[in-house]
Design a protein around this motif. Structure first.
Motif, PDB file in Angstrom:
ATOM      1  N   ARG A 267       4.462  82.976  53.904  1.00  0.00           N
ATOM      2  CA  ARG A 267       5.047  83.299  55.056  1.00  0.00           C
ATOM      3  C   ARG A 267       5.314  82.250  56.014  1.00  0.00           C
ATOM      4  NH1 ARG A 267       6.894  88.361  55.462  1.00  0.00           N
ATOM      5  NH2 ARG A 267       8.357  86.996  56.687  1.00  0.00           N
ATOM      6  N   THR A 268       4.330  81.194  56.037  1.00  0.00           N
ATOM      7  CA  THR A 268       4.178  80.087  57.165  1.00  0.00           C
ATOM      8  C   THR A 268       4.225  78.943  56.538  1.00  0.00           C
ATOM      9  OG1 THR A 268       1.801  80.133  57.224  1.00  0.00           O
ATOM     10  CG2 THR A 268       2.975  81.812  58.582  1.00  0.00           C
ATOM     11  N   PRO A 269       4.557  77.939  57.109  1.00  0.00           N
ATOM     12  CA  PRO A 269       4.361  76.520  56.637  1.00  0.00           C
ATOM     13  C   PRO A 269       2.790  76.100  56.402  1.00  0.00           C
ATOM     14  CG  PRO A 269       5.943  76.470  58.435  1.00  0.00           C
ATOM     15  CD  PRO A 269       5.283  77.841  58.324  1.00  0.00           C
ATOM     16  N   ASP A 270       1.697  76.818  56.852  1.00  0.00           N
ATOM     17  CA  ASP A 270       0.577  76.577  56.554  1.00  0.00           C
ATOM     18  C   ASP A 270       0.259  77.270  55.347  1.00  0.00           C
ATOM     19  OD1 ASP A 270       0.073  74.872  58.913  1.00  0.00           O
ATOM     20  OD2 ASP A 270      -0.913  76.563  59.991  1.00  0.00           O
ATOM     21  N   ASP A 271       0.582  78.446  55.305  1.00  0.00           N
ATOM     22  CA  ASP A 271       0.500  79.018  54.120  1.00  0.00           C
ATOM     23  C   ASP A 271       0.848  78.200  52.715  1.00  0.00           C
ATOM     24  OD1 ASP A 271      -0.509  81.360  55.314  1.00  0.00           O
ATOM     25  OD2 ASP A 271       1.310  82.592  55.304  1.00  0.00           O
ATOM     26  N   ILE A 272       2.160  77.782  52.868  1.00  0.00           N
ATOM     27  CA  ILE A 272       2.832  76.992  51.876  1.00  0.00           C
ATOM     28  C   ILE A 272       1.887  75.868  51.515  1.00  0.00           C
ATOM     29  CG2 ILE A 272       4.604  75.483  51.087  1.00  0.00           C
ATOM     30  CD1 ILE A 272       6.375  77.595  52.595  1.00  0.00           C
ATOM     31  N   ASN A 273       1.733  74.937  52.464  1.00  0.00           N
ATOM     32  CA  ASN A 273       0.845  73.800  52.180  1.00  0.00           C
ATOM     33  C   ASN A 273      -0.566  73.793  51.879  1.00  0.00           C
ATOM     34  OD1 ASN A 273       2.636  71.634  52.985  1.00  0.00           O
ATOM     35  ND2 ASN A 273       2.569  72.334  55.038  1.00  0.00           N
ATOM     36  N   TRP A 290      10.222  79.982  44.891  1.00  0.00           N
ATOM     37  CA  TRP A 290      11.234  80.919  44.946  1.00  0.00           C
ATOM     38  C   TRP A 290      11.438  81.771  46.086  1.00  0.00           C
ATOM     39  CZ3 TRP A 290       8.224  83.469  40.311  1.00  0.00           C
ATOM     40  CH2 TRP A 290       8.445  82.823  39.315  1.00  0.00           C
ATOM     41  N   PRO A 291      12.804  81.604  46.835  1.00  0.00           N
ATOM     42  CA  PRO A 291      12.897  82.146  48.018  1.00  0.00           C
ATOM     43  C   PRO A 291      13.000  83.776  47.977  1.00  0.00           C
ATOM     44  CG  PRO A 291      15.154  81.434  46.944  1.00  0.00           C
ATOM     45  CD  PRO A 291      13.829  81.015  46.104  1.00  0.00           C
ATOM     46  N   MET A 292      12.296  84.435  48.921  1.00  0.00           N
ATOM     47  CA  MET A 292      12.499  85.904  49.158  1.00  0.00           C
ATOM     48  C   MET A 292      13.486  86.371  50.341  1.00  0.00           C
ATOM     49  SD  MET A 292      11.304  88.131  46.834  1.00  0.00           S
ATOM     50  CE  MET A 292      11.992  87.239  45.435  1.00  0.00           C
ATOM     51  N   ALA A 293      14.140  85.387  50.937  1.00  0.00           N
ATOM     52  CA  ALA A 293      15.256  85.308  52.024  1.00  0.00           C
ATOM     53  C   ALA A 293      16.189  84.503  51.610  1.00  0.00           C
ATOM     54  CB  ALA A 293      14.594  85.219  53.396  1.00  0.00           C
ATOM     55  N   ALA A 294      17.524  85.079  51.917  1.00  0.00           N
ATOM     56  CA  ALA A 294      18.525  84.116  51.363  1.00  0.00           C
ATOM     57  C   ALA A 294      19.094  83.068  52.062  1.00  0.00           C
ATOM     58  CB  ALA A 294      19.775  85.026  50.706  1.00  0.00           C
ATOM     59  N   ASP A 295      19.152  83.174  53.507  1.00  0.00           N
ATOM     60  CA  ASP A 295      19.696  81.937  54.155  1.00  0.00           C
ATOM     61  C   ASP A 295      19.467  80.817  54.076  1.00  0.00           C
ATOM     62  OD1 ASP A 295      21.209  82.277  57.172  1.00  0.00           O
ATOM     63  OD2 ASP A 295      19.937  80.597  56.906  1.00  0.00           O
ATOM     64  N   LEU A 296      20.380  79.844  54.019  1.00  0.00           N
ATOM     65  CA  LEU A 296      20.090  78.399  53.681  1.00  0.00           C
ATOM     66  C   LEU A 296      19.193  77.886  54.634  1.00  0.00           C
ATOM     67  CD1 LEU A 296      21.240  76.142  51.719  1.00  0.00           C
ATOM     68  CD2 LEU A 296      22.964  75.619  53.499  1.00  0.00           C
ATOM     69  N   SER A 297      18.805  78.218  55.802  1.00  0.00           N
ATOM     70  CA  SER A 297      17.912  77.847  56.629  1.00  0.00           C
ATOM     71  C   SER A 297      16.386  77.872  56.161  1.00  0.00           C
ATOM     72  CB  SER A 297      18.002  78.451  57.786  1.00  0.00           C
ATOM     73  OG  SER A 297      17.635  79.915  57.941  1.00  0.00           O
ATOM     74  N   GLN A 298      16.230  78.864  55.200  1.00  0.00           N
ATOM     75  CA  GLN A 298      15.107  78.590  54.530  1.00  0.00           C
ATOM     76  C   GLN A 298      14.758  77.488  53.513  1.00  0.00           C
ATOM     77  OE1 GLN A 298      12.459  81.460  54.286  1.00  0.00           O
ATOM     78  NE2 GLN A 298      13.531  82.231  55.975  1.00  0.00           N
ATOM     79  N   LEU A 299      15.728  77.173  52.910  1.00  0.00           N
ATOM     80  CA  LEU A 299      15.563  75.833  52.180  1.00  0.00           C
ATOM     81  C   LEU A 299      15.340  74.664  53.019  1.00  0.00           C
ATOM     82  CD1 LEU A 299      17.755  74.643  48.995  1.00  0.00           C
ATOM     83  CD2 LEU A 299      17.520  73.091  50.985  1.00  0.00           C
ATOM     84  N   HIS A 300      15.960  74.423  54.118  1.00  0.00           N
ATOM     85  CA  HIS A 300      15.898  73.278  55.140  1.00  0.00           C
ATOM     86  C   HIS A 300      14.546  73.438  55.752  1.00  0.00           C
ATOM     87  CE1 HIS A 300      19.712  71.521  54.555  1.00  0.00           C
ATOM     88  NE2 HIS A 300      20.462  72.666  54.778  1.00  0.00           N
ATOM     89  N   THR A 301      14.027  74.491  56.128  1.00  0.00           N
ATOM     90  CA  THR A 301      12.645  74.615  56.656  1.00  0.00           C
ATOM     91  C   THR A 301      11.659  74.348  55.798  1.00  0.00           C
ATOM     92  OG1 THR A 301      13.693  76.511  58.366  1.00  0.00           O
ATOM     93  CG2 THR A 301      11.049  76.136  58.150  1.00  0.00           C
ATOM     94  N   LEU A 302      11.783  74.697  54.620  1.00  0.00           N
ATOM     95  CA  LEU A 302      11.019  74.500  53.570  1.00  0.00           C
ATOM     96  C   LEU A 302      10.871  73.009  53.269  1.00  0.00           C
ATOM     97  CD1 LEU A 302       9.070  75.427  51.261  1.00  0.00           C
ATOM     98  CD2 LEU A 302      10.973  75.597  49.832  1.00  0.00           C
ATOM     99  N   ALA A 303      12.096  72.335  53.152  1.00  0.00           N
ATOM    100  CA  ALA A 303      11.863  70.780  53.056  1.00  0.00           C
ATOM    101  C   ALA A 303      11.353  70.150  54.107  1.00  0.00           C
ATOM    102  CB  ALA A 303      13.558  70.319  52.876  1.00  0.00           C
ATOM    103  N   ASP A 304      11.526  70.792  55.486  1.00  0.00           N
ATOM    104  CA  ASP A 304      10.992  70.055  56.527  1.00  0.00           C
ATOM    105  C   ASP A 304       9.361  69.819  56.425  1.00  0.00           C
ATOM    106  OD1 ASP A 304      13.405  69.431  57.566  1.00  0.00           O
ATOM    107  OD2 ASP A 304      13.323  71.300  59.045  1.00  0.00           O
ATOM    108  N   HIS A 305       8.944  70.987  55.818  1.00  0.00           N
ATOM    109  CA  HIS A 305       7.389  70.926  55.824  1.00  0.00           C
ATOM    110  C   HIS A 305       6.763  70.635  54.681  1.00  0.00           C
ATOM    111  CE1 HIS A 305       7.109  72.873  59.914  1.00  0.00           C
ATOM    112  NE2 HIS A 305       8.134  73.622  59.521  1.00  0.00           N
ATOM    113  N   THR A 306       7.601  70.203  53.769  1.00  0.00           N
ATOM    114  CA  THR A 306       6.882  69.943  52.325  1.00  0.00           C
ATOM    115  C   THR A 306       7.321  68.550  51.501  1.00  0.00           C
ATOM    116  OG1 THR A 306       8.493  71.255  51.027  1.00  0.00           O
ATOM    117  CG2 THR A 306       6.596  72.416  51.925  1.00  0.00           C
ATOM    118  N   LEU A 307       8.379  68.177  52.084  1.00  0.00           N
ATOM    119  CA  LEU A 307       9.018  66.967  51.692  1.00  0.00           C
ATOM    120  C   LEU A 307       8.839  65.749  52.400  1.00  0.00           C
ATOM    121  CD1 LEU A 307      12.180  68.354  49.679  1.00  0.00           C
ATOM    122  CD2 LEU A 307       9.689  68.116  48.788  1.00  0.00           C
TER     123      LEU A 307
END
Length: 307
Positions: A267-273, A290-307
């Motif tokens: 649920r958080t960037p820290d959880d993911i990392n 895998w996303p559990m929420a559909a808004d495209l902002s989920q993808l961009h926020t994920l990329a900001d914190h992992t790539l």
């Protein structure tokens, strides 16, 4: 060869994934209210942001967009990202047609398609496709044999000529198998190019993979590559959406199972990392989130914190 991405560890740890590991993202094809064009937009954005792979959750008796058709659209609008069903219910599909479909996708994506499959655990998927749920293991083994033969250019099923087209990738797209039962792990070790572990903590993933490695060694073949998957949904504002998506997809397992899956959503960037670091330390080469929420902002926020 599969694309790889070197993830740099920053001093503050905000993108600390560890060593060389790929990070992919799922298409939201199984989420409530997602329309087809959104999958195309999501695929294009995932390609542009640098994710290694697009994954799909899939089954038959559910309000999901069909995986292979979604991948055909994704393959047409992307240039670099790989496409991998994670995982498709294999034995419910007719082998000859699946071989043709997979070879076609392999051409559309010019070698970026991986066929990820498992036997599934829901009898209704088999019932509507007129397949015997209790024979799913034997059906799957026969299907894998037919796919391999077809992609080698051999006729199957009494035909006089091969089905075609021959895949873009010599020998066919990589076979990625999932599952966690003893029979599934044996099949992975004996037959798969890669193993995609189910969403689980790193020690459990490592334990399952050790079983896969033993079966591969007994079969006299190299161990399959180790891949994994986790669910994610970033932000408190998506709590209701997450609960709805988890509960509808996993209702067959009962309330306790739904609660376990829900608790495992990152649920958080820290959880993911943290999860990515642990999986990397366990030897995982690629994680599909895998996303559990559909808004495209989920993808961009994920990329900001992992790539």
């Amino acid at each position: 060869s599969w694309a790889r991405a070197c993830v740099t560890v920053t001093e503050d740890g905000s993108r600390a994934i560890g060593s060389l590991m790929d990070v992919g993202v799922g298409l939201p094809n199984a989420l409530a209210s997602v329309r087809g064009r959104a999958l195309v937009t999501w695929a294009r954005a995932a390609d542009e942001r640098g994710f290694s792979v697009l994954g799909t959750i899939g089954r038959v008796v559910f309000d999901t967009h069909e995986e292979l058709i979604a991948f055909a659209a994704a393959g047409a609008v992307t240039e670099r990202i790989h496409l991998m069903s994670t995982v498709m219910v294999g034995p419910v599909r007719q082998a000859a047609l699946l071989a043709k479909q997979a070879a076609t996708l392999d051409h559309i994506a010019e070698g970026r398609f991986r066929l990820g499959m498992g036997v599934g655990g829901r009898p209704d998927d088999y019932a509507v496709m007129d397949r015997d749920f209790y024979e799913r293991g034997a059906l799957f083994d026969a299907q894998l044999d037919a796919l391999s033969a077809t992609w080698r250019g051999e006729p199957i099923g009494g035909a006089d000529t091969a089905i075609g087209p021959l895949p873009f990738t010599e020998g066919g797209p990589p076979i990625v198998l999932g599952g966690s039962s003893p029979k599934a792990l044996r099949r992975v070790g004996e037959r798969a190019d890669a193993y995609v572990a189910p969403p689980a903590e790193a020690p459990h993933v490592a334990q399952m993979y050790e079983t896969v490695r033993r079966h591969a060694a007994s079969a006299g073949r190299p161990a399959p590559r180790l891949l994994s998957a986790r669910y994610f949904a970033l932000g408190d504002e998506v709590d209701d959406e997450v609960r709805h998506n988890v509960s509808t997809y996993y209702a067959f397992g009962g309330p306790d199972f739904v609660d376990r899956v829900h608790a495992g959503v990152l649920r958080t960037p820290d959880d993911i990392n943290t999860a990515l670091q642990e999986l990397s330390d366990a030897g995982v080469e690629e994680v599909c989130l895998w996303p559990m929420a559909a808004d495209l902002s989920q993808l961009h926020t994920l990329a900001d914190h992992t790539l």
